[in-house]
Design a protein around this motif. Structure first.
Motif, short mmCIF file in Angstrom:
data_model
loop_
_atom_site.label_atom_id
_atom_site.label_comp_id
_atom_site.label_asym_id
_atom_site.label_seq_id
_atom_site.Cartn_x
_atom_site.Cartn_y
_atom_site.Cartn_z
N MET A 110 0.85 -1.19 0.00
CA MET A 110 0.00 0.00 0.00
C MET A 110 0.89 1.25 0.00
O MET A 110 1.76 1.37 0.85
CB MET A 110 -0.87 -0.02 1.26
CG MET A 110 -2.13 0.72 1.09
SD MET A 110 -3.23 0.28 2.44
CE MET A 110 -4.07 1.80 2.58
N PRO A 111 0.67 2.20 -0.92
CA PRO A 111 1.56 3.36 -1.00
C PRO A 111 1.32 4.34 0.15
O PRO A 111 0.20 4.46 0.67
CB PRO A 111 1.21 3.99 -2.35
CG PRO A 111 -0.14 3.52 -2.65
CD PRO A 111 -0.31 2.18 -2.00
N GLN A 112 2.35 5.04 0.51
CA GLN A 112 2.25 6.05 1.57
C GLN A 112 1.74 7.37 0.97
O GLN A 112 2.01 7.68 -0.19
CB GLN A 112 3.62 6.28 2.20
CG GLN A 112 4.14 5.08 2.95
CD GLN A 112 3.33 4.82 4.20
OE1 GLN A 112 2.89 5.75 4.85
NE2 GLN A 112 3.13 3.57 4.53
N LEU A 113 1.02 8.11 1.80
CA LEU A 113 0.49 9.40 1.36
C LEU A 113 1.59 10.45 1.47
O LEU A 113 2.18 10.64 2.54
CB LEU A 113 -0.70 9.79 2.23
CG LEU A 113 -1.41 11.09 1.88
CD1 LEU A 113 -1.99 11.00 0.47
CD2 LEU A 113 -2.51 11.37 2.87
N ASP A 114 1.85 11.13 0.39
CA ASP A 114 2.91 12.13 0.36
C ASP A 114 2.34 13.47 0.86
O ASP A 114 1.50 14.08 0.20
CB ASP A 114 3.45 12.28 -1.05
CG ASP A 114 4.60 13.25 -1.10
OD1 ASP A 114 5.23 13.49 -0.05
OD2 ASP A 114 4.87 13.79 -2.19
N THR A 115 2.77 13.91 2.03
CA THR A 115 2.25 15.15 2.62
C THR A 115 3.28 16.28 2.57
O THR A 115 3.11 17.28 3.26
CB THR A 115 1.85 14.90 4.08
OG1 THR A 115 3.00 14.45 4.79
CG2 THR A 115 0.74 13.88 4.17
N SER A 116 4.30 16.14 1.79
CA SER A 116 5.36 17.15 1.78
C SER A 116 4.91 18.46 1.13
O SER A 116 5.46 19.51 1.42
CB SER A 116 6.59 16.61 1.06
OG SER A 116 6.27 16.33 -0.28
N THR A 117 3.92 18.43 0.26
CA THR A 117 3.48 19.66 -0.42
C THR A 117 2.28 20.31 0.26
O THR A 117 1.79 21.34 -0.22
CB THR A 117 3.13 19.37 -1.88
OG1 THR A 117 2.09 18.39 -1.90
CG2 THR A 117 4.33 18.84 -2.64
N TRP A 118 1.78 19.72 1.32
CA TRP A 118 0.60 20.26 1.98
C TRP A 118 0.84 21.65 2.55
O TRP A 118 -0.01 22.53 2.44
CB TRP A 118 0.12 19.32 3.08
CG TRP A 118 -0.59 18.11 2.54
CD1 TRP A 118 -0.60 17.66 1.27
CD2 TRP A 118 -1.39 17.21 3.29
NE1 TRP A 118 -1.35 16.52 1.17
CE2 TRP A 118 -1.86 16.22 2.40
CE3 TRP A 118 -1.76 17.13 4.62
CZ2 TRP A 118 -2.66 15.18 2.80
CZ3 TRP A 118 -2.57 16.09 5.02
CH2 TRP A 118 -3.02 15.12 4.12
N LEU A 119 1.97 21.86 3.18
CA LEU A 119 2.25 23.16 3.77
C LEU A 119 2.30 24.25 2.69
O LEU A 119 1.72 25.33 2.88
CB LEU A 119 3.58 23.11 4.53
CG LEU A 119 3.97 24.42 5.21
CD1 LEU A 119 2.98 24.77 6.30
CD2 LEU A 119 5.38 24.33 5.73
N MET A 157 0.75 24.21 -0.19
CA MET A 157 -0.62 24.42 -0.69
C MET A 157 -1.46 25.23 0.29
O MET A 157 -2.20 26.13 -0.10
CB MET A 157 -1.30 23.07 -0.95
CG MET A 157 -0.74 22.31 -2.13
SD MET A 157 -0.92 23.22 -3.67
CE MET A 157 -2.67 23.28 -3.81
N ILE A 158 -1.35 24.93 1.58
CA ILE A 158 -2.14 25.64 2.60
C ILE A 158 -1.70 27.10 2.69
O ILE A 158 -2.53 28.01 2.74
CB ILE A 158 -2.01 24.92 3.96
CG1 ILE A 158 -2.74 23.58 3.89
CG2 ILE A 158 -2.57 25.78 5.08
CD1 ILE A 158 -2.52 22.70 5.08
N MET A 159 -0.40 27.33 2.65
CA MET A 159 0.08 28.70 2.73
C MET A 159 -0.31 29.50 1.48
O MET A 159 -0.69 30.67 1.57
CB MET A 159 1.60 28.72 2.91
CG MET A 159 2.06 28.14 4.22
SD MET A 159 1.29 28.91 5.64
CE MET A 159 2.22 30.41 5.66
#
Length: 66
Positions: free
Chosen positions: A1-10, A12-14
């Motif tokens: 199962m692939p991991q969720l990549d959260t590196s671009t969330w910050l 996008m939110i900013m």
């Protein structure tokens, strides 16, 4: 199962907050505000109503004689 990549969330939110801030600033800047607001006095109209001139009594169900 692939991991969720959260590196671009910050990023996008900013960027979303920055965009919303700019949009609201543009909306607010288009409003015309009065520089020196003055009070206007309004006259109240007196209405003659029948219940103001005569005395009435409200009987509650619990206060009735038994």
């Amino acid at each position: 199962m692939p991991q969720l990549d959260t590196s671009t969330w910050l990023t996008m939110i900013m960027s979303m907050f920055l965009t919303l801030f700019i949009i609201f600033q543009l909306k607010i800047s288009k409003h015309n505000f009065h520089f020196n607001p003055e009070l206007t006095l309004t006259k109240t109209q007196k209405e003659d109503t029948p219940w103001k001139t005569k005395w009435t009594k409200i009987y509650l169900p619990l206060s009735l004689p038994q």
